[in-house]
Design an enzyme around this catalytic site. Structure first.
Site, PDB file in Angstrom:
ATOM      1  CG  ASP A 186     -26.292 -10.297  27.160  1.00 42.93           C
ATOM      2  OD1 ASP A 186     -27.019  -9.285  27.099  1.00 42.93           O
ATOM      3  OD2 ASP A 186     -26.648 -11.424  26.771  1.00 42.93           O
ATOM      4  CB  SER A 235     -27.620  -5.190  24.952  1.00 39.48           C
ATOM      5  OG  SER A 235     -27.283  -5.412  23.597  1.00 39.48           O
ATOM      6  CB  SER A 275     -28.964  -9.996  23.910  1.00 41.06           C
ATOM      7  OG  SER A 275     -28.967  -9.315  25.137  1.00 41.06           O
TER       8      SER A 275
END
Length: 388
Positions: A297, A257, A295
């Site tokens: 984001d 992340s 991830s």
């Protein structure tokens, strides 16, 4: 610390991207950090203790808390225009639904590890209740964001406490800031190198005056083969020494992340703040990432101008001719230079998180190697990016 020194090293002397001679576009502010936006403070609480095997609640700790105060401690309770963008929602940023509704933010922002959101959320409430009771007399919907540090940290242990959250807020200061393995970024990895906290800023010339755009990232994303620096793909040349690849045993290595906070003193509408937040992924992409499914984001941007024009306090009495709020804002047709500033600062913030770092060993002996400065410089020289 003078402007050149601030651009090339952190306050404790750790090398930043410009210290390696990496050419980066745009003009940074004095500290080349989000704190170049007047009033913005950054504070850390860093937890590093223990070694050896993972043991719930007693294992090695490599984590912490980062606090970003848009208008300083005195400005808590004063509304800033704000907007957020989820590039990939495999993560958490609390308070986002109210931020979308009201278009404003009036409290500290905390960033930590995935399993420490709770104590940080409570920590903001306790700090505000103690220091700004008039603000806490209504409702509080704090913004707390996270990235995963379980490769190095005993993430399931209750190591981050309310006191650590309060400590980060109390530690917040302006000027040059530390980067790398500090605060919430302590246990993070980026492109299978040691990652963490990184920041950068850009000055935007608006004719009659200049504005500042600053970016702060908790960088914890990307697989080794993706990494690109100054437009040069370096995954092959930096492939060696990748213990994370073995740890994930063929699984997705680009997970983890990235949380990004954008600040500016330019007067913007909430929708324009959201537009700035949407540009952060373009800066990340310049460093190579394609945006892994694993991830999370998530990005938030705020403007320190038009202070309290978007306050959501309970009204008193009947409306009068004074019961209006007014905002000055940059015309939409003149936003491009601000978008460019976000992209440039986000790219540099990633590189600063990588360069201002050293090797770290955490739980179970897991190791995260630092970006090899000499190899990077040699590779960029061979590609003609840095003069030989």
């Amino acid at each position: 610390m003078d402007q050149r020194a601030a651009s090339t090293t952190t306050p404790t002397g750790k090398t930043r991207a410009r210290g390696l001679g990496i050419p980066l576009p745009g003009t940074p502010g004095p500290a080349n950090a989000i704190t170049d936006v007047e009033g913005v403070l950054v504070g850390y609480s860093t937890l590093v203790k223990g070694e050896g095997r993972l043991s719930l609640g007693h294992g090695p700790v490599r984590t912490g808390v980062t606090a970003i105060l848009p208008l300083g401690r005195d400005g808590v309770g004063t509304a800033c225009a704000a907007g957020y963008h989820s590039f990939n929602g495999n993560g958490e940023m609390t308070g986002a639904s109210w931020l979308e509704e009201a278009g404003s933010l009036n409290m500290p922002i905390l960033i930590t590890n995935t399993h420490a959101v709770g104590p940080c959320h409570r920590g903001i409430i306790d700090w505000v209740a103690c220091n700004k009771p008039e603000v806490a007399s209504q409702w509080l919907l704090p913004v707390v964001a996270e990235t995963w540090d379980g490769y190095l940290n005993d993430i399931n242990g209750s190591h981050v406490t309310v006191d650590h959250a309060i400590e980060a807020i109390d530690n917040a200061a302006g000027g040059a800031i530390e980067e790398g393995s500090v605060g919430g970024g302590t246990g993070m990895n980026c492109y299978a190198f040691k990652g963490g906290s990184g920041s950068a800023s850009r000055i935007v010339d608006y004719g009659h005056r200049s504005y500042t755009v600053g970016v702060f990232l908790q960088a914890n994303f990307g697989s080794r083969q993706e990494i690109s620096i100054a437009g040069v793909p370096l995954g092959h040349e930096l492939a060696a020494d990748n213990p994370m690849e073995a740890y994930f045993s063929g699984g997705p290595t680009g997970a983890g992340s990235c949380i990004g906070i954008v600040a500016t003193d330019a007067p913007l509408l909430p929708g324009q703040c959201k537009a700035l937040a949407r540009r952060v992924p373009l800066g990340l992409a310049r460093t190579g990432t394609a945006g892994s499914h694993f991830s999370g984001d998530i990005f938030l941007a705020f403007s320190t101008a038009n202070r309290d024009a978007l306050n959501g306090r309970f009204p008193k009495g009947a409306p009068t001719e004074q019961s209006y709020s007014r905002m000055e804002f940059i015309p939409w047709g003149r936003m491009d230079d601000f978008y460019t500033a976000v992209v440039q600062a986000a790219e540099e913030a990633v590189l600063n998180a990588l360069t201002a770092n050293t090797d770290m060993i955490g739980r179970d002996g897991n190791r995260s190697p630092a970006l090899p400065h000499a190899k990077v410089v040699a590779a960029l020289k061979s590609h003609g990016v840095i003069a030989g």
